[in-house]
Design a protein around this motif. Sequence first.
Motif, PDB file in Angstrom:
ATOM      1  N   PHE A 149      12.230  -2.650  -9.365  1.00 32.06           N
ATOM      2  CA  PHE A 149      13.387  -1.893  -8.525  1.00 32.06           C
ATOM      3  C   PHE A 149      14.249  -1.418  -9.614  1.00 32.06           C
ATOM      4  O   PHE A 149      14.544  -2.068 -10.508  1.00 32.06           O
ATOM      5  CB  PHE A 149      14.184  -2.952  -7.594  1.00 32.06           C
ATOM      6  N   GLY A 150      14.895  -0.354  -9.366  1.00 31.27           N
ATOM      7  CA  GLY A 150      15.720   0.117 -10.333  1.00 31.27           C
ATOM      8  C   GLY A 150      17.074  -0.109 -10.150  1.00 31.27           C
ATOM      9  O   GLY A 150      17.275  -1.287  -9.043  1.00 31.27           O
ATOM     10  N   SER A 151      18.049   0.184 -10.890  1.00 29.69           N
ATOM     11  CA  SER A 151      19.294  -0.447 -11.098  1.00 29.69           C
ATOM     12  C   SER A 151      20.139  -0.347  -9.871  1.00 29.69           C
ATOM     13  O   SER A 151      21.036  -1.149  -9.371  1.00 29.69           O
ATOM     14  CB  SER A 151      20.176   0.310 -12.253  1.00 29.69           C
ATOM     15  N   THR A 152      19.955   0.827  -8.687  1.00 37.10           N
ATOM     16  CA  THR A 152      20.667   1.179  -7.692  1.00 37.10           C
ATOM     17  C   THR A 152      20.230  -0.057  -6.647  1.00 37.10           C
ATOM     18  O   THR A 152      21.226  -0.688  -5.888  1.00 37.10           O
ATOM     19  CB  THR A 152      20.286   2.228  -6.986  1.00 37.10           C
ATOM     20  N   TYR A 153      19.243  -0.957  -6.601  1.00 39.12           N
ATOM     21  CA  TYR A 153      18.841  -1.815  -5.842  1.00 39.12           C
ATOM     22  C   TYR A 153      18.955  -3.333  -6.078  1.00 39.12           C
ATOM     23  O   TYR A 153      18.897  -4.269  -5.520  1.00 39.12           O
ATOM     24  CB  TYR A 153      17.530  -1.724  -5.045  1.00 39.12           C
ATOM     25  N   PHE A 181       3.264  -1.647  -6.077  1.00 44.63           N
ATOM     26  CA  PHE A 181       4.132  -0.351  -6.090  1.00 44.63           C
ATOM     27  C   PHE A 181       5.268  -0.548  -7.006  1.00 44.63           C
ATOM     28  O   PHE A 181       5.734  -1.783  -6.973  1.00 44.63           O
ATOM     29  CB  PHE A 181       4.713  -0.146  -4.559  1.00 44.63           C
ATOM     30  N   SER A 182       6.099   0.494  -7.364  1.00 46.73           N
ATOM     31  CA  SER A 182       7.254   0.584  -8.123  1.00 46.73           C
ATOM     32  C   SER A 182       8.195   1.505  -7.567  1.00 46.73           C
ATOM     33  O   SER A 182       7.944   2.541  -7.597  1.00 46.73           O
ATOM     34  CB  SER A 182       6.940   0.793  -9.457  1.00 46.73           C
ATOM     35  N   GLU A 183       9.500   0.785  -7.164  1.00 46.29           N
ATOM     36  CA  GLU A 183      10.588   1.837  -6.876  1.00 46.29           C
ATOM     37  C   GLU A 183      11.013   2.616  -8.099  1.00 46.29           C
ATOM     38  O   GLU A 183      11.729   3.480  -8.097  1.00 46.29           O
ATOM     39  CB  GLU A 183      11.366   1.086  -6.261  1.00 46.29           C
ATOM     40  N   LYS A 184      11.336   1.473  -9.209  1.00 46.92           N
ATOM     41  CA  LYS A 184      11.845   2.038 -10.164  1.00 46.92           C
ATOM     42  C   LYS A 184      11.144   3.239 -10.953  1.00 46.92           C
ATOM     43  O   LYS A 184      11.732   4.220 -11.443  1.00 46.92           O
ATOM     44  CB  LYS A 184      11.809   1.077 -11.377  1.00 46.92           C
ATOM     45  N   HIS A 185       9.621   3.576 -10.535  1.00 48.60           N
ATOM     46  CA  HIS A 185       9.107   4.671 -11.156  1.00 48.60           C
ATOM     47  C   HIS A 185       9.645   5.942 -10.444  1.00 48.60           C
ATOM     48  O   HIS A 185       9.205   7.008 -10.896  1.00 48.60           O
ATOM     49  CB  HIS A 185       7.640   4.553 -11.042  1.00 48.60           C
ATOM     50  N   VAL A 186      10.420   5.656  -9.369  1.00 47.97           N
ATOM     51  CA  VAL A 186      10.848   6.778  -8.619  1.00 47.97           C
ATOM     52  C   VAL A 186      12.206   7.064  -8.982  1.00 47.97           C
ATOM     53  O   VAL A 186      12.553   8.216  -9.513  1.00 47.97           O
ATOM     54  CB  VAL A 186      10.515   6.491  -7.111  1.00 47.97           C
TER      55      VAL A 186
END
Length: 268
Positions: A149-153, A181-186
């Motif tokens: 998960f990216g820094s936003t989440y 899956f990866s959210e960070k890759h988005v």
Amino acid sequence: KVKSEKVKVTSEPTTMEELLATSGYTLSVPKKGETLKGLVTAVTRKMVMVDIGAKTEGIVADREYDFAKEFIETIKVGDEIDVYVASDENERGQILLSLKRAMFDKLWTMLDDYLKNEKEVVVKTVELNRGGMIVRWQGLRGFIPSSQFGSTYAGNLQGLVGKDISVKPIEVDREKNRLIFSEKHVSEAAVMEQRESALKAVKVGNTFSGSVTGVLSFGAFVAVPVTSGKETITVEGLVHISEISWEKVEDIHKYLKVGDKVEVKVLG
């Protein structure tokens, strides 16, 4: 006067069974639980009709239609697909079919392509556990590790439960039914691309001044600045517990803590 005539004897079929016997056509009788190949003959907003070689066409309708609705949008008349016989003939002589197997076959094939081409998909978050988030995509169960998960989440994953989010597949293994899956890759695609570029500039034997960002039982994570072209990007590396001191280390916390400035050498 009566003229006698010979009666002509024919062997023409007089019943459907006799007709089929003379034509050489074999009529299949699908049984509940069988998986067959069929030819799509009609697609409507409420049902799909499939020729499975029986005396009547099989249909995908009601709950089976709703379950596979997104998949049905991808098929057309003339397509050959696998169907599962979900029931025997109903009062109308129709056979209820399921497209779940065909749907899952196609979904896994699509995921392989998405992985190869780094394509985004939208998943529904289902449940949060210690390791990350369980999600669903078109009926398939997947997982997003907390680290993806990216820094936003970060720090607010509970608030994501029940939401639709964009992700990219990073591991697709149908045999093991493993879908990661990866959210960070988005959300951090640009940053990750910069890091990948920076890592290519790192060579074994390079030394860096960095900061400790995490201390765990097996080692410490250290963030170091790496220059690639005109950009300086911060990347993280692991200092294994065996590389912290020349002496045996039992408790890493006695040697390092978050925020410490350290000199490190790249081993690999």
